[in-house]
Design a protein around this motif. Structure first.
Motif, PDB file in Angstrom:
ATOM      1  N   PRO A  55      -3.518  -2.214   8.692  1.00  0.00           N
ATOM      2  CA  PRO A  55      -3.021  -1.443   7.982  1.00  0.00           C
ATOM      3  C   PRO A  55      -1.351  -1.492   8.269  1.00  0.00           C
ATOM      4  CG  PRO A  55      -4.625   0.173   9.358  1.00  0.00           C
ATOM      5  CD  PRO A  55      -4.693  -1.213   9.647  1.00  0.00           C
ATOM      6  N   ARG A  58      -0.552  -4.923   5.769  1.00  0.00           N
ATOM      7  CA  ARG A  58      -0.871  -4.704   4.633  1.00  0.00           C
ATOM      8  C   ARG A  58      -0.229  -3.818   3.744  1.00  0.00           C
ATOM      9  NH1 ARG A  58      -7.154  -2.842   5.774  1.00  0.00           N
ATOM     10  NH2 ARG A  58      -7.622  -5.106   5.939  1.00  0.00           N
ATOM     11  N   ARG A  59       0.273  -2.922   4.556  1.00  0.00           N
ATOM     12  CA  ARG A  59       1.756  -2.232   3.942  1.00  0.00           C
ATOM     13  C   ARG A  59       2.998  -2.812   3.480  1.00  0.00           C
ATOM     14  NH1 ARG A  59       0.815   2.942   7.967  1.00  0.00           N
ATOM     15  NH2 ARG A  59      -1.158   3.381   7.322  1.00  0.00           N
ATOM     16  N   THR A  82       3.100   5.371  -3.422  1.00  0.00           N
ATOM     17  CA  THR A  82       1.828   4.924  -2.808  1.00  0.00           C
ATOM     18  C   THR A  82       2.168   4.103  -1.134  1.00  0.00           C
ATOM     19  OG1 THR A  82      -0.085   5.361  -4.379  1.00  0.00           O
ATOM     20  CG2 THR A  82      -0.521   4.282  -1.931  1.00  0.00           C
ATOM     21  N   VAL A  83       2.932   3.403  -0.803  1.00  0.00           N
ATOM     22  CA  VAL A  83       3.580   3.155   0.556  1.00  0.00           C
ATOM     23  C   VAL A  83       4.652   3.300   1.177  1.00  0.00           C
ATOM     24  CG1 VAL A  83       3.770   0.701   1.265  1.00  0.00           C
ATOM     25  CG2 VAL A  83       2.449   0.679  -0.815  1.00  0.00           C
ATOM     26  N   TYR A  85       5.157   6.530   0.462  1.00  0.00           N
ATOM     27  CA  TYR A  85       4.698   7.946   1.223  1.00  0.00           C
ATOM     28  C   TYR A  85       3.726   7.146   2.861  1.00  0.00           C
ATOM     29  CZ  TYR A  85       4.965  10.372  -3.163  1.00  0.00           C
ATOM     30  OH  TYR A  85       5.360  11.528  -3.774  1.00  0.00           O
ATOM     31  N   LEU A  86       2.838   5.993   2.846  1.00  0.00           N
ATOM     32  CA  LEU A  86       2.203   5.513   4.025  1.00  0.00           C
ATOM     33  C   LEU A  86       3.507   4.962   4.738  1.00  0.00           C
ATOM     34  CD1 LEU A  86      -1.046   3.628   2.121  1.00  0.00           C
ATOM     35  CD2 LEU A  86      -0.788   5.656   3.198  1.00  0.00           C
ATOM     36  N   ARG A 131       3.722  -0.295  -8.239  1.00  0.00           N
ATOM     37  CA  ARG A 131       3.037   0.446  -6.570  1.00  0.00           C
ATOM     38  C   ARG A 131       2.961  -1.280  -5.694  1.00  0.00           C
ATOM     39  NH1 ARG A 131      -2.671   2.423  -6.158  1.00  0.00           N
ATOM     40  NH2 ARG A 131      -3.098   0.383  -6.779  1.00  0.00           N
TER      41      ARG A 131
ATOM     42  N   VAL B 125      -8.073   0.375   0.311  1.00  0.00           N
ATOM     43  CA  VAL B 125      -7.305  -0.582   1.859  1.00  0.00           C
ATOM     44  C   VAL B 125      -6.259  -1.406   1.750  1.00  0.00           C
ATOM     45  CG1 VAL B 125      -8.589  -2.095   3.017  1.00  0.00           C
ATOM     46  CG2 VAL B 125      -9.711  -0.059   2.507  1.00  0.00           C
ATOM     47  N   ALA B 126      -5.843  -1.885   0.746  1.00  0.00           N
ATOM     48  CA  ALA B 126      -4.893  -2.477   0.517  1.00  0.00           C
ATOM     49  C   ALA B 126      -3.777  -2.363   0.176  1.00  0.00           C
ATOM     50  CB  ALA B 126      -5.487  -3.795  -0.935  1.00  0.00           C
ATOM     51  N   MET B 127      -3.749  -1.450  -0.009  1.00  0.00           N
ATOM     52  CA  MET B 127      -2.022  -0.646   0.619  1.00  0.00           C
ATOM     53  C   MET B 127      -1.820  -0.661   1.568  1.00  0.00           C
ATOM     54  SD  MET B 127      -0.821  -0.055  -2.590  1.00  0.00           S
ATOM     55  CE  MET B 127      -1.735  -1.309  -3.855  1.00  0.00           C
ATOM     56  N   GLY B 128      -2.823  -0.373   3.146  1.00  0.00           N
ATOM     57  CA  GLY B 128      -2.541  -0.213   4.339  1.00  0.00           C
ATOM     58  C   GLY B 128      -3.089   1.145   4.282  1.00  0.00           C
ATOM     59  N   PHE B 129      -4.230   2.242   4.164  1.00  0.00           N
ATOM     60  CA  PHE B 129      -4.627   3.289   4.353  1.00  0.00           C
ATOM     61  C   PHE B 129      -5.643   2.827   5.953  1.00  0.00           C
ATOM     62  CE2 PHE B 129      -3.842   4.424   0.206  1.00  0.00           C
ATOM     63  CZ  PHE B 129      -3.021   6.046   0.055  1.00  0.00           C
ATOM     64  N   THR B 130      -5.350   4.269   6.734  1.00  0.00           N
ATOM     65  CA  THR B 130      -6.410   3.980   7.747  1.00  0.00           C
ATOM     66  C   THR B 130      -7.447   4.684   7.252  1.00  0.00           C
ATOM     67  OG1 THR B 130      -4.579   5.734   8.485  1.00  0.00           O
ATOM     68  CG2 THR B 130      -4.450   3.863   9.146  1.00  0.00           C
ATOM     69  N   ARG B 133      -7.041   8.299   6.847  1.00  0.00           N
ATOM     70  CA  ARG B 133      -6.380   8.708   5.745  1.00  0.00           C
ATOM     71  C   ARG B 133      -7.180   8.238   4.494  1.00  0.00           C
ATOM     72  NH1 ARG B 133       0.170   7.928   5.640  1.00  0.00           N
ATOM     73  NH2 ARG B 133       0.957   9.362   3.926  1.00  0.00           N
TER      74      ARG B 133
END
Lengths: 335, 225
Positions: A55, A58-59, A82-83, A85-86, A131, B125-130, B133
């Protein structure tokens, strides 16, 4: 995937292209560990990605996929954010950043409050790009991002990407099955064959001029020679400046064709010595900016066989005659 | 007091709040408890089971098979069997109803999660969510419309099924129907039916409202396509 090794230089677009089953998407997903390589290493700025928690990895890598993959339950602005926020950005800051990016990719800020379903395919794809850029990652992975939209939208998205890239200088790995897209977008193009073997990795013009083998030659398809001309500069093209005439000119000329020019220096049409009363169509190119392909195309659009060189404002700077074009083409063919 | 039997309204007014356990008001409260608790329990049971079934596909067939059998069991004998475990309490009605609800909701959770488009999951998945989450922020919200649709069915059927419990003395407003056996007097039956229908409509309306608040994008989609 078999023994694939290549380097994607910082700040450049590297395109992976090949038939389906060549492992191009798999290669891309190995970079952000959506698929883990069974053997070998993938280095990001010299650091093996296998050592980074997926994760987190990927961020830090932007990712754009075919159907945009937007979250249907989130408004456009939140999709873009999205990112951020993550990464735990403050909500307001993330949204401000998202609004900036919407504008950057050429979207009306009024779309921010809509849901993805309310946007066209092309707009959704732009949101997908925004995004991917939201947290300003140095690396961008793009998996056939433009293949689900119609050709006109695709062309404009490609142009937009090149424009963005000229401002942002991201390191981009772009996957496509479309060789024309690869040649248009890639600083370097890697042609893969089935089984994930690298057939050739080269700049587009080298690829067109010197395909490594029959597979690459066949994959490049028809018109390889003509398409090569888009990488030949028109900067050195010999131009004649004695072939123009003002509007209303009715004198004699030894030349079979004269280009009639208006008061501001813009072309009006070709006047043939045989039929001086009629004006024939003309084609233009901007020397130095447009390629030899454009110059040749401009010549073919006119019965005069010459193409008109203009400046950025559309004022005539000279005429490339058939002789001049022939000479340039011969030089291009020599290499 | 008139001469003949009391009118519907008179009867309702006289029995609304008698202070006894079988006043209409108390029956109504019991009815609400015995239907709302199983609905909530059903959701609490169905969510993890549904998630497990979606994740480990081999679990789904046996689970849904078992749940179909549960759903096929007639309620009255189940209530009677439950008496030996939980006695003549509200729990005797609540537990079976919760199972009926879960039987409907588990497939709804699985279907809802199946309806999440693969490219959306991939991009999460690619955005980096666990994984957790991704489940909470992407998959469950997208499954919500299907789960809420299942919940509406469960709510209405639970509210109606509670009355069967009257045969073991725990039926909420169903208690008004059993009286009619002993004494063919219509007002309790009419009041019971009307209140049960009203409860069902209110529950359904609340869930529709929840649907609108929780899944505004669904209406956005319908608006354009």
């Amino acid at each position: 995937m078999d023994d694939l090794s290549f380097e994607a230089p910082t700040g450049e677009i590297t395109v992976l292209v090949g038939p389906s089953g060549c492992g191009k998407t798999t290669s891309l997903r190995m970079i952000n560990r959506m698929i883990d390589a069974s053997e070998g290493r993938i280095l990001l700025d010299g650091v093996p990605v296998q050592g980074i928690d997926p994760p987190t990895l990927r961020r830090g890598i932007g990712y754009v996929i075919q159907q945009a993959g937007l979250f249907p339950h989130r408004k456009i602005v939140d999709n873009v954010a999205t990112v951020p926020y993550l990464l735990g950005w403050d909500r307001k800051k993330a949204r401000t950043r998202a609004m900036e990016l919407l504008e950057r990719v050429g979207l009306d800020p009024a779309l921010a409050g809509r849901y993805p379903f309310q946007l066209s395919g092309g707009q959704q794809q732009r949101v997908g790009v925004a995004r991917a850029l939201a947290a300003d990652p140095p690396v961008l992975l793009m998996d056939e991002p433009f293949s689900a939209v119609d050709p006109i939208v695709r062309t404009s998205l490609q142009d937009e990407l090149l424009r963005l890239q000229s401002e942002l200088n991201k390191t981009i790995v772009f996957v496509t099955h479309d060789i024309d897209e690869a040649i248009k977008l890639g600083d370097r193009v890697a042609v893969l064959r089935v089984g994930g073997r690298l057939a050739q990795l080269a700049e587009p013009k080298t690829l067109l001029a010197e395909p490594a083998d029959d597979f690459v030659r066949e994959f490049l398809g028809h018109d390889r020679g003509i398409r090569r001309l888009q990488f030949v500069s028109t900067a050195g093209l010999r131009l004649r400046t004695d072939l123009t005439a003002p509007e209303g000119f009715s004198g004699d000329s030894p030349e079979p064709w004269l280009l009639v020019v208006d008061g501001e220096g813009r072309p009006v049409g070709w006047r043939s010595a045989a039929r001086p009363g009629e004006l024939e169509p003309y084609g233009t190119f901007v020397p130095g900016r447009d390629s030899m392909r454009a110059a040749l195309d401009a010549a073919l659009l006119s019965p005069s066989g010459c193409s008109v060189a203009v400046d950025e404002q559309g004022r005539v700077v000279g005429v490339a005659t058939r002789n001049a074009l022939d000479l340039a083409l011969a030089e291009a063919a020599d290499g | 007091m008139g001469d003949g039997p009391p009118s519907l309204w008179e009867w309702f007014g006289r029995n609304w709040d008698t202070g006894r356990a079988d006043s209409i008001r108390n029956l109504l409260t019991d009815h609400i408890t015995m239907s709302v608790v199983p609905i909530v329990l059903a959701l609490v049971v169905a969510l993890p089971l549904g998630l497990a079934c979606a994740r480990w596909r081999w679990l789904y067939q046996p689970t849904s098979g078992l749940m179909n059998v549960v759903y096929a069991l007639p309620s009255l004998p189940v209530f009677m069997l439950m008496i030996s475990v939980t006695g003549l309490s509200q729990t005797t009605v609540i537990v079976p109803l919760a199972f009926y609800g879960a039987a409907v909701l588990i497939p709804a959770v699985v279907d809802g999660l199946d309806a999440v488009p693969d490219h959306v999951r991939q991009s999460a998945v690619a955005m980096g969510f666990t994984p957790l989450r991704r489940l909470l922020a992407v998959e469950l919200p997208l499954a919500a419309p299907v789960v809420l649709a299942g919940l509406r069915v469960v709510a209405v059927s639970s509210i109606s099924l509670v009355s069967v419990g009257a045969l073991i003395g725990q039926g909420g407003l169903g208690g008004l129907f059993t009286r009619a056996y002993q004494n063919p007097f219509m007002p309790p039956v009419i009041v019971g039916i009307a209140l049960i229908i009203a409860l069902a409509l209110i529950a359904d309306a609340l869930l529709v409202l929840a649907q609108r608040l929780l899944t505004p994008w669904v209406r956005a989609r319908k608006g354009t396509s």
